[in-house]
Design a protein around this motif. Structure first.
Motif, PDB file in Angstrom:
ATOM      1  N   UNK A 112     158.573 -48.895 -12.895  1.00 54.13           N
ATOM      2  CA  UNK A 112     158.841 -48.857 -11.511  1.00 54.13           C
ATOM      3  C   UNK A 112     159.348 -47.653 -11.012  1.00 54.13           C
ATOM      4  N   UNK A 113     160.547 -47.226 -11.718  1.00 52.92           N
ATOM      5  CA  UNK A 113     161.303 -46.114 -11.300  1.00 52.92           C
ATOM      6  C   UNK A 113     160.292 -44.751 -11.325  1.00 52.92           C
ATOM      7  N   UNK A 114     159.721 -44.625 -12.510  1.00 53.73           N
ATOM      8  CA  UNK A 114     158.869 -43.393 -12.659  1.00 53.73           C
ATOM      9  C   UNK A 114     157.673 -43.444 -11.651  1.00 53.73           C
ATOM     10  N   UNK A 115     157.156 -44.572 -11.219  1.00 46.55           N
ATOM     11  CA  UNK A 115     156.047 -44.434 -10.333  1.00 46.55           C
ATOM     12  C   UNK A 115     156.841 -44.268  -8.816  1.00 46.55           C
ATOM     13  N   UNK A 116     157.928 -44.780  -8.825  1.00 49.17           N
ATOM     14  CA  UNK A 116     158.595 -44.603  -7.331  1.00 49.17           C
ATOM     15  C   UNK A 116     158.744 -42.985  -7.131  1.00 49.17           C
ATOM     16  N   UNK A 117     159.436 -42.638  -8.393  1.00 53.27           N
ATOM     17  CA  UNK A 117     159.765 -41.063  -8.109  1.00 53.27           C
ATOM     18  C   UNK A 117     158.531 -40.313  -7.949  1.00 53.27           C
ATOM     19  N   UNK A 118     157.484 -40.516  -8.776  1.00 55.69           N
ATOM     20  CA  UNK A 118     156.231 -39.982  -8.673  1.00 55.69           C
ATOM     21  C   UNK A 118     155.745 -39.968  -7.237  1.00 55.69           C
ATOM     22  N   UNK A 119     155.787 -41.233  -6.451  1.00 56.65           N
ATOM     23  CA  UNK A 119     155.153 -41.131  -5.265  1.00 56.65           C
ATOM     24  C   UNK A 119     156.213 -40.509  -4.131  1.00 56.65           C
ATOM     25  N   UNK A 120     157.274 -40.439  -4.514  1.00 53.02           N
ATOM     26  CA  UNK A 120     158.282 -39.768  -3.325  1.00 53.02           C
ATOM     27  C   UNK A 120     158.677 -38.447  -3.768  1.00 53.02           C
ATOM     28  N   UNK A 121     158.021 -37.781  -4.694  1.00 55.95           N
ATOM     29  CA  UNK A 121     158.488 -36.384  -5.117  1.00 55.95           C
ATOM     30  C   UNK A 121     157.766 -35.522  -3.958  1.00 55.95           C
TER      31      UNK A 121
END
Length: 155
Positions: free
Chosen positions: A22-31
């Motif tokens: 979840x954190x990896x996907x969240x960071x990728x989407x919001x980068x």
């Protein structure tokens, strides 16, 4: 009892894995969208007999890559123009990578802040992982190390 410990470890591992995904996907989407990164190959051929290469090596640098031609497409009022930048060499010293520009008789360097910025900052911005730009003058037998720090003000 052993079976309940196994279930607990599996659930804990699964929960940690889900949180990590979840954190990896969240960071990728919001980068922020990434820049098109320039990747240099080995470049053209170079020889240790070249005065600039010899000068770099005598100052403790190791030339790792030869001359590079970086094509640039410029959009201008709906049309497209072609240009290029040339990197003379890529050199290393103490684990730091430098872009190398050699002095040209027809293009003398203006050794002011704005002169160095206008002439060399494009190379530092093209390869942000580099430690700076080396300006090599084989005639005067000098190697100048120029670094740029963006967004840092000394007021």
């Amino acid at each position: 009892m052993g079976q309940s410990v196994d279930w607990f470890v599996m659930l804990l591992t699964g929960a940690l894995l889900l949180i990590w995904i979840y954190r990896a996907l969240y960071n990728w989407l919001h980068a922020p969208p990434g820049m098109k990164r320039l990747r240099l190959g080995k470049g053209g051929e170079w020889s240790a007999d070249e005065p600039s290469v010899h000068l770099l090596e005598s100052n403790g640098y190791t030339v790792t890559s030869g001359k590079h031609r970086v094509p640039i497409t410029i959009g201008w009022n709906g049309s497209r123009l072609q240009s290029r930048l040339y990197i003379d060499y890529v050199a290393e010293r103490d684990g730091n990578v430098y872009v190398v520009k050699c002095a040209r008789d027809r293009q003398p360097m203006d050794w002011t802040g704005s002169g160095m910025r206008d002439r060399l900052i494009a190379y530092a911005l093209m390869l942000p992982e580099s430690s700076g730009v080396l300006y090599v003058d084989a005639v005067e037998r000098t190697v100048h190390e120029i670094t740029f720090e963006l967004g840092v003000s000394e007021r």
